[in-house]
Design a protein around this motif. Structure first.
Motif, PDB file in Angstrom:
ATOM      1  N   PHE A  71      -1.684 -38.822 -29.405  1.00  0.00           N
ATOM      2  CA  PHE A  71      -3.068 -38.720 -28.926  1.00  0.00           C
ATOM      3  C   PHE A  71      -3.399 -39.911 -28.031  1.00  0.00           C
ATOM      4  N   ASN A  72      -2.690 -39.975 -26.923  1.00  0.00           N
ATOM      5  CA  ASN A  72      -2.995 -40.973 -25.895  1.00  0.00           C
ATOM      6  C   ASN A  72      -2.812 -40.317 -24.533  1.00  0.00           C
ATOM      7  N   PRO A  73      -3.346 -40.907 -23.461  1.00  0.00           N
ATOM      8  CA  PRO A  73      -3.393 -40.231 -22.162  1.00  0.00           C
ATOM      9  C   PRO A  73      -2.069 -39.696 -21.648  1.00  0.00           C
ATOM     10  N   GLN A  74      -0.941 -40.348 -21.945  1.00  0.00           N
ATOM     11  CA  GLN A  74       0.332 -39.883 -21.391  1.00  0.00           C
ATOM     12  C   GLN A  74       0.723 -38.501 -21.911  1.00  0.00           C
ATOM     13  N   PHE A  75       0.209 -38.118 -23.079  1.00  0.00           N
ATOM     14  CA  PHE A  75       0.524 -36.804 -23.644  1.00  0.00           C
ATOM     15  C   PHE A  75      -0.534 -35.748 -23.305  1.00  0.00           C
ATOM     16  N   ASN A  76      -1.591 -36.163 -22.634  1.00  0.00           N
ATOM     17  CA  ASN A  76      -2.680 -35.228 -22.322  1.00  0.00           C
ATOM     18  C   ASN A  76      -2.610 -34.773 -20.874  1.00  0.00           C
ATOM     19  N   CYS A  77      -1.485 -34.186 -20.523  1.00  0.00           N
ATOM     20  CA  CYS A  77      -1.329 -33.596 -19.185  1.00  0.00           C
ATOM     21  C   CYS A  77      -0.503 -32.325 -19.324  1.00  0.00           C
ATOM     22  N   LYS A  78      -0.648 -31.462 -18.349  1.00  0.00           N
ATOM     23  CA  LYS A  78      -0.029 -30.136 -18.435  1.00  0.00           C
ATOM     24  C   LYS A  78       1.483 -30.205 -18.572  1.00  0.00           C
ATOM     25  N   GLU A  79       2.148 -31.053 -17.781  1.00  0.00           N
ATOM     26  CA  GLU A  79       3.605 -31.120 -17.804  1.00  0.00           C
ATOM     27  C   GLU A  79       4.115 -31.566 -19.183  1.00  0.00           C
ATOM     28  N   GLY A 126       8.073 -14.754 -32.150  1.00  0.00           N
ATOM     29  CA  GLY A 126       7.733 -15.936 -32.925  1.00  0.00           C
ATOM     30  C   GLY A 126       7.623 -17.207 -32.109  1.00  0.00           C
ATOM     31  N   ILE A 127       7.495 -17.066 -30.788  1.00  0.00           N
ATOM     32  CA  ILE A 127       7.377 -18.229 -29.902  1.00  0.00           C
ATOM     33  C   ILE A 127       5.908 -18.584 -29.721  1.00  0.00           C
ATOM     34  N   TYR A 128       5.569 -19.827 -30.013  1.00  0.00           N
ATOM     35  CA  TYR A 128       4.197 -20.309 -29.847  1.00  0.00           C
ATOM     36  C   TYR A 128       3.901 -20.386 -28.349  1.00  0.00           C
ATOM     37  N   ASN A 129       2.816 -19.750 -27.896  1.00  0.00           N
ATOM     38  CA  ASN A 129       2.609 -19.611 -26.452  1.00  0.00           C
ATOM     39  C   ASN A 129       1.189 -19.933 -25.988  1.00  0.00           C
ATOM     40  N   VAL A 130       0.466 -20.782 -26.713  1.00  0.00           N
ATOM     41  CA  VAL A 130      -0.886 -21.159 -26.307  1.00  0.00           C
ATOM     42  C   VAL A 130      -0.806 -22.086 -25.093  1.00  0.00           C
ATOM     43  N   PRO A 131      -1.581 -21.806 -24.028  1.00  0.00           N
ATOM     44  CA  PRO A 131      -1.528 -22.670 -22.836  1.00  0.00           C
ATOM     45  C   PRO A 131      -2.260 -24.003 -23.035  1.00  0.00           C
ATOM     46  N   PHE A 132      -2.101 -24.885 -22.068  1.00  0.00           N
ATOM     47  CA  PHE A 132      -2.720 -26.207 -22.100  1.00  0.00           C
ATOM     48  C   PHE A 132      -4.241 -26.088 -22.076  1.00  0.00           C
ATOM     49  N   GLY A 133      -4.922 -27.022 -22.731  1.00  0.00           N
ATOM     50  CA  GLY A 133      -6.352 -26.896 -22.937  1.00  0.00           C
ATOM     51  C   GLY A 133      -7.271 -27.642 -21.992  1.00  0.00           C
ATOM     52  N   LEU A 134      -6.759 -28.593 -21.212  1.00  0.00           N
ATOM     53  CA  LEU A 134      -7.582 -29.324 -20.229  1.00  0.00           C
ATOM     54  C   LEU A 134      -8.752 -30.064 -20.868  1.00  0.00           C
ATOM     55  N   TYR A 135      -8.512 -30.770 -21.973  1.00  0.00           N
ATOM     56  CA  TYR A 135      -9.546 -31.598 -22.591  1.00  0.00           C
ATOM     57  C   TYR A 135      -9.441 -33.021 -22.046  1.00  0.00           C
ATOM     58  N   SER A 136     -10.581 -33.649 -21.803  1.00  0.00           N
ATOM     59  CA  SER A 136     -10.556 -35.002 -21.246  1.00  0.00           C
ATOM     60  C   SER A 136      -9.988 -36.012 -22.236  1.00  0.00           C
ATOM     61  N   LYS A 137     -10.324 -35.862 -23.521  1.00  0.00           N
ATOM     62  CA  LYS A 137      -9.802 -36.770 -24.549  1.00  0.00           C
ATOM     63  C   LYS A 137      -9.777 -36.045 -25.884  1.00  0.00           C
ATOM     64  N   PRO A 138      -8.659 -35.371 -26.192  1.00  0.00           N
ATOM     65  CA  PRO A 138      -8.568 -34.653 -27.473  1.00  0.00           C
ATOM     66  C   PRO A 138      -8.820 -35.579 -28.656  1.00  0.00           C
ATOM     67  N   TYR A 139      -9.547 -35.057 -29.624  1.00  0.00           N
ATOM     68  CA  TYR A 139      -9.936 -35.835 -30.797  1.00  0.00           C
ATOM     69  C   TYR A 139      -8.783 -35.934 -31.784  1.00  0.00           C
ATOM     70  N   PHE A 140      -8.504 -37.144 -32.249  1.00  0.00           N
ATOM     71  CA  PHE A 140      -7.510 -37.309 -33.294  1.00  0.00           C
ATOM     72  C   PHE A 140      -8.207 -37.323 -34.655  1.00  0.00           C
ATOM     73  N   PRO A 141      -7.919 -36.365 -35.529  1.00  0.00           N
ATOM     74  CA  PRO A 141      -8.682 -36.198 -36.777  1.00  0.00           C
ATOM     75  C   PRO A 141      -8.176 -37.076 -37.931  1.00  0.00           C
ATOM     76  N   ARG A 142      -8.129 -38.378 -37.702  1.00  0.00           N
ATOM     77  CA  ARG A 142      -7.621 -39.288 -38.730  1.00  0.00           C
ATOM     78  C   ARG A 142      -8.413 -39.175 -40.032  1.00  0.00           C
ATOM     79  N   LYS A 143      -9.729 -39.273 -39.931  1.00  0.00           N
ATOM     80  CA  LYS A 143     -10.561 -39.237 -41.135  1.00  0.00           C
ATOM     81  C   LYS A 143     -10.371 -37.930 -41.891  1.00  0.00           C
ATOM     82  N   GLU A 144     -10.352 -36.817 -41.174  1.00  0.00           N
ATOM     83  CA  GLU A 144     -10.211 -35.509 -41.806  1.00  0.00           C
ATOM     84  C   GLU A 144      -8.836 -35.359 -42.471  1.00  0.00           C
ATOM     85  N   MET A 145      -7.791 -35.903 -41.833  1.00  0.00           N
ATOM     86  CA  MET A 145      -6.446 -35.844 -42.420  1.00  0.00           C
ATOM     87  C   MET A 145      -6.366 -36.706 -43.690  1.00  0.00           C
TER      88      MET A 145
END
Length: 269
Positions: free
Chosen positions: A81-89, A129-148
């Motif tokens: 959950f950091n910017p380098q992982f929040n891109c389509k590629e 059985g292949i997971y096929n959800v496309p990229f979501g284009l969120y500016s900053k996805p929330y990391f649910p630490r507290k909920e986990m």
């Protein structure tokens, strides 16, 4: 009531209608959920034991890893959950890795990443059985630490199993309570069923679930069932006590369609 959010996004989550459901869950020694979903009902009830089952093995794998690994796994997940992982590629590269990874801690962490970075929080697989959800284009996805962390703290008295709902009913005995939140009955013939596992949940499955609810209730095991309020559900749940209510939907990709819909709970006892 003070509600606890699940750490996963989930289509059809009962978070917005917990106040309509929980008051109708009777007391018992154990709550059994054949369709655990995001675990939101589990997180907001206080039975002494819980049995959460799912036909989606990724959910059970993730819940089990959180239960066994706790804080160390949560720390590992945060790395994604950091910017380098929040891109389509990067997303599609990680989705490919996920689909090629066995059911391990790494696959569990990738499942959480995909859930929070994918389009609209969907969980969808193709017929292979292949997971096929496309990229979501969120500016900053929330990391649910507290909920986990809250989930980890609560799940010590829980059992997670990968099981079809038919088999899960076989675990029930007197003193248990069963809460069923199956995939929704479509609101119309034009509504596409969401394949949140490799196998679609059909109307025949819905009818078989109803019959199992009747049989369990006849054995003294109360069953509470959630679904859309439709002619189909009204007909098949007709021997149960039915409570209907409106729920706002936030999962629809078209904002104009995010309108309240009628849902119900059917109480078999």
């Amino acid at each position: 009531m003070t509600k606890i959010r699940p750490f996963l996004k989930w289509a059809g989550s009962k978070y917005n209608c917990l106040d309509k459901i929980i008051p109708f869950l009777p007391q018992g020694k154990r709550l059994i959920e054949p369709f655990a979903g995001s675990g939101v009902v589990f997180m907001n009830t206080n039975y002494s034991a819980h049995l959460l089952a799912e036909s989606n093995l990724d959910l059970i794998n993730l819940f089990t890893v959180v239960q066994q690994e706790g804080e160390g796994f949560i720390e590992h997940c945060q790395n994604y959950f950091n910017p380098q992982f929040n891109c389509k590629e990067q997303y599609y590269q990680m989705r490919t890795e996920f689909n090629q990874t066995p059911y391990t801690q790494q696959r569990a962490s990738l499942f959480l990443y995909l859930n929070r970075h994918g389009y609209n929080g969907l969980c969808r697989y193709n017929s292979k059985g292949i997971y096929n959800v496309p990229f979501g284009l969120y500016s900053k996805p929330y990391f649910p630490r507290k909920e986990m962390q809250l989930f980890y703290e609560k799940c010590h008295a829980a059992q997670f199993i990968h099981q079809d709902f038919r088999k899960t009913f076989e675990y029930a005995e007197r003193g248990d309570v069963i809460y069923c939140d199956p995939p929704y009955v479509p609101l119309s013939e034009k509504t596409k069923i969401l394949p949140y596992t490799q196998k679609l949940f059909t109307n025949e499955d819905q009818i078989e679930l109803t019959e199992l609810a009747k049989e369990a209730a006849a054995r003294g095991i109360p069953v509470i069932l959630s679904n859309h309020d439709t002619e189909f559900t009204r007909h098949h749940y007709r021997i149960a006590k039915i409570k209907s209510f409106s729920v706002s939907r936030f999962i629809n990709c078209q904002t104009s369609l995010r309108k309240p819909v009628k849902e119900l709970i059917a109480i078999f006892k």
